[in-house]
Write a protein that holds these residues in place. Structure first.
Motif, mmCIF file in Angstrom:
data_model
loop_
_atom_site.group_PDB
_atom_site.id
_atom_site.type_symbol
_atom_site.label_atom_id
_atom_site.label_comp_id
_atom_site.label_asym_id
_atom_site.label_seq_id
_atom_site.Cartn_x
_atom_site.Cartn_y
_atom_site.Cartn_z
ATOM 1 N N ILE A 241 61.835 -57.653 -5.347
ATOM 2 C CA ILE A 241 61.675 -58.210 -3.995
ATOM 3 C C ILE A 241 60.790 -59.450 -4.027
ATOM 4 N N CYS A 242 59.556 -59.300 -4.538
ATOM 5 C CA CYS A 242 58.601 -60.417 -4.488
ATOM 6 C C CYS A 242 58.454 -61.153 -5.820
ATOM 7 N N GLY A 243 58.968 -60.592 -6.912
ATOM 8 C CA GLY A 243 58.927 -61.251 -8.209
ATOM 9 C C GLY A 243 57.660 -61.039 -9.018
ATOM 10 N N SER A 244 56.730 -60.229 -8.544
ATOM 11 C CA SER A 244 55.474 -60.012 -9.269
ATOM 12 C C SER A 244 55.705 -59.456 -10.670
ATOM 13 N N SER A 245 55.062 -60.067 -11.664
ATOM 14 C CA SER A 245 55.084 -59.567 -13.039
ATOM 15 C C SER A 245 54.162 -58.360 -13.115
ATOM 16 N N LEU A 246 54.682 -57.246 -13.611
ATOM 17 C CA LEU A 246 53.905 -56.007 -13.594
ATOM 18 C C LEU A 246 53.732 -55.346 -14.954
ATOM 19 N N PHE A 247 54.796 -55.256 -15.748
ATOM 20 C CA PHE A 247 54.769 -54.421 -16.949
ATOM 21 C C PHE A 247 55.292 -55.146 -18.187
ATOM 22 N N PHE A 248 54.732 -54.776 -19.320
ATOM 23 C CA PHE A 248 55.156 -55.213 -20.652
ATOM 24 C C PHE A 248 55.448 -53.932 -21.416
ATOM 25 N N ASP A 249 56.724 -53.654 -21.688
ATOM 26 C CA ASP A 249 57.108 -52.356 -22.199
ATOM 27 C C ASP A 249 57.825 -52.436 -23.546
ATOM 28 N N PRO A 250 57.146 -52.012 -24.621
ATOM 29 C CA PRO A 250 57.820 -51.845 -25.906
ATOM 30 C C PRO A 250 58.331 -50.396 -25.984
ATOM 31 N N PRO A 251 59.608 -50.147 -25.628
ATOM 32 C CA PRO A 251 60.105 -48.771 -25.493
ATOM 33 C C PRO A 251 59.901 -47.876 -26.704
ATOM 34 N N ALA A 252 59.837 -48.445 -27.896
ATOM 35 C CA ALA A 252 59.685 -47.628 -29.106
ATOM 36 C C ALA A 252 58.257 -47.114 -29.292
ATOM 37 N N LEU A 253 57.321 -47.619 -28.506
ATOM 38 C CA LEU A 253 55.916 -47.214 -28.658
ATOM 39 C C LEU A 253 55.507 -46.282 -27.526
ATOM 40 N N MET B 83 49.900 -55.552 -16.137
ATOM 41 C CA MET B 83 49.220 -56.806 -15.830
ATOM 42 C C MET B 83 47.942 -56.538 -15.034
ATOM 43 N N MET B 84 46.846 -57.107 -15.467
ATOM 44 C CA MET B 84 45.552 -56.872 -14.822
ATOM 45 C C MET B 84 45.531 -57.352 -13.370
ATOM 46 N N GLY B 85 46.244 -58.433 -13.071
ATOM 47 C CA GLY B 85 46.246 -58.958 -11.719
ATOM 48 C C GLY B 85 46.915 -58.050 -10.711
ATOM 49 N N ALA B 86 47.680 -57.064 -11.172
ATOM 50 C CA ALA B 86 48.358 -56.141 -10.261
ATOM 51 C C ALA B 86 47.489 -54.954 -9.859
ATOM 52 N N PHE B 87 46.359 -54.758 -10.550
ATOM 53 C CA PHE B 87 45.468 -53.637 -10.222
ATOM 54 C C PHE B 87 44.641 -53.936 -8.977
ATOM 55 N N ASP B 88 44.400 -52.900 -8.182
ATOM 56 C CA ASP B 88 43.388 -52.984 -7.131
ATOM 57 C C ASP B 88 42.039 -52.956 -7.840
ATOM 58 N N THR B 89 41.077 -53.661 -7.314
ATOM 59 C CA THR B 89 39.753 -53.671 -7.945
ATOM 60 C C THR B 89 38.865 -52.600 -7.319
ATOM 61 N N PRO B 90 37.860 -52.141 -8.016
ATOM 62 C CA PRO B 90 37.401 -52.585 -9.336
ATOM 63 C C PRO B 90 38.196 -51.933 -10.463
ATOM 64 N N THR C 222 46.508 -54.677 -19.898
ATOM 65 C CA THR C 222 45.915 -53.548 -20.601
ATOM 66 C C THR C 222 47.026 -52.610 -21.023
ATOM 67 N N ASP C 223 46.893 -52.008 -22.194
ATOM 68 C CA ASP C 223 47.901 -51.105 -22.730
ATOM 69 C C ASP C 223 47.431 -49.672 -22.527
ATOM 70 N N VAL C 224 48.222 -48.902 -21.762
ATOM 71 C CA VAL C 224 47.836 -47.532 -21.434
ATOM 72 C C VAL C 224 48.909 -46.553 -21.907
ATOM 73 N N PRO C 225 48.516 -45.324 -22.202
ATOM 74 C CA PRO C 225 49.516 -44.327 -22.613
ATOM 75 C C PRO C 225 50.550 -44.124 -21.500
ATOM 76 N N ARG C 226 51.804 -44.025 -21.882
ATOM 77 C CA ARG C 226 52.868 -43.794 -20.890
ATOM 78 C C ARG C 226 52.579 -42.566 -20.044
ATOM 79 N N SER C 227 52.038 -41.536 -20.681
ATOM 80 C CA SER C 227 51.778 -40.278 -19.979
ATOM 81 C C SER C 227 50.728 -40.426 -18.883
#
Length: 126
Positions: A72-84, A90-97, A41-46
């Protein structure tokens, strides 16, 4: 507020507000970075607070994007286009719900040959 972390807890994050509907990317870079396809999911940096940044490593996968993972564990977490003004998480890194659902698929022309996309959601070739 939505919270999440890597597998070992060395990197944690919080997102203020609702999560936008995520998409699934099937491009070869996302597949190699995550080991399957990427759902994010793409969220505002702020709206994002990250703790444990000493454990966060960034890999510049192209001129336009860097990808964040736990050193440490290698988990993929962020996709960052710095200019935007947004960052992908990554959705799998969120606690649910998460209170959101996948909206569509992108780069399906590059998807792996070992799975089918059968959820009925829109599919964009690129």
């Amino acid at each position: 507020m939505h919270k999440g972390s890597c597998l070992c807890g060395g990197v944690r994050f919080e997102v203020q507000g609702e999560l936008p509907a995520p998409n699934a990317c099937h491009c070869s870079m996302c597949r190699k970075h995550t080991g399957h396809y990427e759902a994010g999911t793409d969220v505002p940096r702020s709206a994002v607070t990250i703790t444990g940044q000493d454990n966060l490593t960034w890999f510049r996968s192209s001129e336009k994007v860097k990808r964040g993972f736990c050193s440490i564990c290698g988990s993929s977490l962020f996709f960052d286009p710095p200019a935007l003004d947004w960052i992908g998480i990554m959705m799998g890194a969120f606690d649910t719900p998460t209170n959101t659902k996948l909206a569509y698929h992108i780069f399906v022309a590059d998807k792996g040959d070992y799975y089918d996309i059968t959820d009925g959601l829109p599919q964009n070739l690129q």
